[in-house]
Design a protein around this motif. Structure first.
Motif, PDB file in Angstrom:
ATOM      1  N   GLU A 524      24.088  -6.304  24.653  1.00  0.00           N
ATOM      2  CA  GLU A 524      24.313  -5.398  23.616  1.00  0.00           C
ATOM      3  C   GLU A 524      23.015  -5.144  22.856  1.00  0.00           C
ATOM      4  OE1 GLU A 524      26.722  -5.622  19.349  1.00  0.00           O
ATOM      5  OE2 GLU A 524      26.746  -7.263  20.794  1.00  0.00           O
ATOM      6  N   LEU A 525      22.172  -6.300  22.658  1.00  0.00           N
ATOM      7  CA  LEU A 525      20.874  -6.113  22.127  1.00  0.00           C
ATOM      8  C   LEU A 525      19.897  -5.022  22.930  1.00  0.00           C
ATOM      9  CD1 LEU A 525      19.260  -7.135  19.644  1.00  0.00           C
ATOM     10  CD2 LEU A 525      18.427  -8.803  20.818  1.00  0.00           C
ATOM     11  N   ALA A 526      19.812  -5.296  24.223  1.00  0.00           N
ATOM     12  CA  ALA A 526      19.073  -4.629  25.124  1.00  0.00           C
ATOM     13  C   ALA A 526      19.325  -3.223  24.976  1.00  0.00           C
ATOM     14  CB  ALA A 526      18.866  -5.161  26.613  1.00  0.00           C
ATOM     15  N   MET A 527      20.735  -2.818  24.823  1.00  0.00           N
ATOM     16  CA  MET A 527      21.152  -1.504  25.075  1.00  0.00           C
ATOM     17  C   MET A 527      21.745  -0.965  23.670  1.00  0.00           C
ATOM     18  SD  MET A 527      23.364  -1.443  28.602  1.00  0.00           S
ATOM     19  CE  MET A 527      24.100  -0.071  28.269  1.00  0.00           C
ATOM     20  N   GLN A 528      21.169  -1.459  22.527  1.00  0.00           N
ATOM     21  CA  GLN A 528      21.747  -1.429  21.395  1.00  0.00           C
ATOM     22  C   GLN A 528      22.053   0.221  21.033  1.00  0.00           C
ATOM     23  OE1 GLN A 528      19.691  -2.309  18.023  1.00  0.00           O
ATOM     24  NE2 GLN A 528      21.050  -2.816  16.881  1.00  0.00           N
ATOM     25  N   GLU A 529      20.919   1.145  21.047  1.00  0.00           N
ATOM     26  CA  GLU A 529      21.168   2.446  20.869  1.00  0.00           C
ATOM     27  C   GLU A 529      22.132   3.266  21.697  1.00  0.00           C
ATOM     28  OE1 GLU A 529      17.613   4.949  19.727  1.00  0.00           O
ATOM     29  OE2 GLU A 529      16.641   2.933  20.036  1.00  0.00           O
ATOM     30  N   SER A 530      22.227   2.794  23.116  1.00  0.00           N
ATOM     31  CA  SER A 530      23.074   3.400  23.995  1.00  0.00           C
ATOM     32  C   SER A 530      24.400   3.179  23.739  1.00  0.00           C
ATOM     33  CB  SER A 530      22.697   2.991  25.385  1.00  0.00           C
ATOM     34  OG  SER A 530      21.536   3.517  25.651  1.00  0.00           O
ATOM     35  N   ILE A 531      24.674   1.788  23.321  1.00  0.00           N
ATOM     36  CA  ILE A 531      25.860   1.350  22.996  1.00  0.00           C
ATOM     37  C   ILE A 531      26.425   2.104  21.708  1.00  0.00           C
ATOM     38  CG2 ILE A 531      27.404  -0.670  22.116  1.00  0.00           C
ATOM     39  CD1 ILE A 531      25.758  -2.457  24.191  1.00  0.00           C
ATOM     40  N   GLU A 532      25.816   2.419  20.625  1.00  0.00           N
ATOM     41  CA  GLU A 532      25.999   3.095  19.491  1.00  0.00           C
ATOM     42  C   GLU A 532      26.576   4.404  19.979  1.00  0.00           C
ATOM     43  OE1 GLU A 532      22.798   2.739  16.717  1.00  0.00           O
ATOM     44  OE2 GLU A 532      23.157   0.755  16.164  1.00  0.00           O
ATOM     45  N   ARG A 533      25.805   4.853  20.520  1.00  0.00           N
ATOM     46  CA  ARG A 533      26.050   6.409  20.983  1.00  0.00           C
ATOM     47  C   ARG A 533      27.352   6.469  22.077  1.00  0.00           C
ATOM     48  NH1 ARG A 533      20.195   8.028  23.086  1.00  0.00           N
ATOM     49  NH2 ARG A 533      21.112   9.916  23.643  1.00  0.00           N
TER      50      ARG A 533
END
Length: 579
Positions: A524-533
């Motif tokens: 989740e931390l590594a992909m934070q922006e992608s997950i938000e999108r």
């Protein structure tokens, strides 16, 4: 409040009102049409923001009007209970004051704790003008308190967003040092009850740098990494140098200083270049607040905690408290644009600028642009009057104000410039020498730490690597599908055949997050922006457009890049641990 306050009630056109007198100030709390006034005020505020902060209750008309918004929550700061008592005696406020959405406090120091306790992230602010005339010493700084609080929240959010991959990289690369190096908990020292000087990199440091050199043996000198080069230029070897920034550029301050005799105190998630390139006399770690580090720290043991208010100077201050020093003295802690500058002359960044200036891009212009672009705020100065600062500095200033109030030893500001720091004694460094630095102190310290012979590479990282290996092919397929979708859309072809790979990756990521374990938190931390999108797009039914498809390309491209980077870092760390 020392001055007598008189409240005289009156009624006009059936609207109870009051005149309030304090000293030479005499004000009427509301206009002759208080409800129209309140409606006008409410119309200027954003009804989409849940929380309202109203500075000054008055007769209650403004609060009553704002509560017509069913989603409104209101915090009122009212320093004078007599005004509320008068309003209650003049109007029927039973329903208003019993509304659970209304919260009233009377102490300035309660404002920030209230906002923090409810995790308030944005707020409508209204200062009732009569109060700024009655109580200028309180209400002049009210906006600054709110600005500082909200800026800190935004800074924390942006910091995590900006540095998450840097922290992940540093933590993975620094893993071997967590076992090899001691923490501040392992330091045995003689500094309890001895004076400590916190040296920041503010422009006013130049005023007393020579006096500091003359008194260096009479206090524990705790320098920020940004101040180390100037101290080195004057032959000053700090007893401790604190480094808190995860960015590689901070290594430059240390390498540039030519001052390796200092003892480095560094955040465990600090730049791996500092760990690998800078060779101080000794290095001590303190535990990072980075969540993944906290989960894994039982493997190597606690190093010791230091607080941070967003600036390395705040961490240096807490190190002085950790060492139980007394008094704690500031130098170079401007927290403002003293002389239109942000740092002392001779700073590493300044030298970098000198390579870029010419007739069209001057040194003075750089500092002028800094002032323009930094959302300048005027605050109380060290020597009286007002000095310019910005929201970032204001956040640090509010942190110092709160922490100094909770510190049981004298705090002295000998910066001789910049901001006035509430709670600190403000005297020149020459007076500090006479008052607190009577004689040399013992600085002999020892370390009680034995590094483990066979440090363990965490199974946790192997699990993360396996999860990355599972998600990377799906991310690659989703990214390729987004590129095909863009091409199909451009040529007006059916794009629906490209949805499945993108949906498959979305489901795989969301399924991984639902596991709720340490591995999922790392992903989740590594992909934070992608997950938000991904989360945003799942609830977004906008008609497909070229911009939306470009967003897909960015989303899956960033996700693929993040996963590959994490896998690469983990593979290198595993190879190092086994060598």
């Amino acid at each position: 409040m020392s001055e007598e306050i008189r409240i005289e009630g009156f009624t006009r056109d059936d609207f109870p009102n009051a005149r309030v007198t304090r000293g030479s100030a005499n004000v009427t709390l509301h206009s002759i049409q208080p409800y129209k006034e309140a409606e006008r005020i409410a119309s200027r505020l954003n009804p989409g923001i849940e929380w309202y902060f109203v500075a000054g209750f008055g007769m209650g008309y403004i609060v009553e009007t704002l509560l017509k918004n069913p989603s409104a929550q209101i915090l009122v700061f009212e320093p004078l209970t007599e005004i509320i008592d008068h309003a209650k005696s003049s109007r029927d406020l039973t329903k208003l004051l019993s509304d659970k959405r209304l919260h009233i406090i009377g102490d300035v120091d309660e404002i920030v704790p209230f906002l923090e306790s409810r995790d308030i992230r944005e707020v409508n602010y209204y200062l009732h003008r009569p109060y700024s005339l009655l109580f200028p010493e309180i209400f002049t700084g009210m906006e600054g308190i709110l600005t500082s609080y909200l800026s800190k929240r935004q800074i924390n959010k942006n910091t995590l967003k900006r540095f998450r991959m840097v922290w992940l990289r540093n933590m993975i690369k620094n893993l071997r040092y967590y076992y090899a190096l001691p923490g501040i908990n392992h330091l045995r020292h003689p500094f309890a009850g001895k004076p400590a000087l916190i040296v920041g990199a503010g422009p006013s440091l130049a005023k007393n740098i020579e006096a500091i050199a003359e008194s260096a043996d009479r206090m524990a000198i705790i320098a920020t990494d940004t101040a180390l080069p100037m101290l080195g230029a004057y032959g000053i070897v700090p007893d401790f140098t604190v480094s808190a920034d995860p960015q590689d550029k901070n290594t430059l301050y240390l390498l540039y200083s030519g001052n390796p005799a200092t003892t480095l105190v560094i955040d465990a998630a600090g730049s791996f270049l500092t760990f690998s390139k800078f060779r101080p006399a000794r290095t001590f770690l303190y535990d990072s607040f980075f969540p993944i580090y906290r989960e894994l720290s039982p493997l190597w043991g606690e190093k010791g905690d230091l607080k941070s208010g967003g600036s390395v100077s705040t961490t240096a201050f807490d190190l002085a408290r950790f060492l139980k020093c007394s008094p704690i003295i500031f130098a170079g802690q401007d927290l403002a644009f003293s002389g239109k500058k942000t740092h002392f002359h001779g700073n590493v960044l300044e030298d970098f600028l000198f390579h870029r200036i010419d007739r069209l891009h001057t040194y003075d212009n750089y500092h002028s642009r800094t002032l323009i672009f930094s959302d300048r705020i005027m605050i109380d100065g060290y020597a009286g009057g007002k000095v310019p600062t910005d929201r970032k500095f204001l956040t640090f200033l509010e942190w110092f104000k709160r922490e100094i109030a909770a510190t049981g030893v004298p705090v002295v500001n000998a910066t001789e410039g910049g901001a006035f720091i509430p709670g600190a004694e403000h005297i020149p460094f020459a007076e500090v020498r006479a008052k607190y630095l009577a004689s040399p102190i013992d600085k002999t310290s020892t370390v009680e730490y034995t590094a483990p012979e066979n440090p363990v590479y965490p199974e946790y990282f192997l699990d993360v690597a396996a999860e990355c290996a599972r998600l990377i092919p799906l991310a690659q397929a989703a990214y390729s599908a987004s590129l095909r979708a863009a091409d199909d859309f451009r040529w007006k072809r059916d794009i629906s055949g490209n949805f499945k790979p993108m949906n498959d990756f979305d489901r795989a990521v969301l399924t991984a997050l639902k596991a709720g374990n340490a591995v999922s938190r790392f992903i989740e931390l590594a992909m934070q922006e992608s997950i938000e999108r991904i989360m945003d797009s799942s609830s977004n039914s906008k008609e497909i457009s070229g911009d939306i498809i470009d967003g897909w390309k960015g989303l899956y491209g960033d996700a693929l890049l993040s996963l590959r980077k994490v896998r690469h870092l983990l593979s290198k760390a595993e190879a190092l641990s086994s060598s």
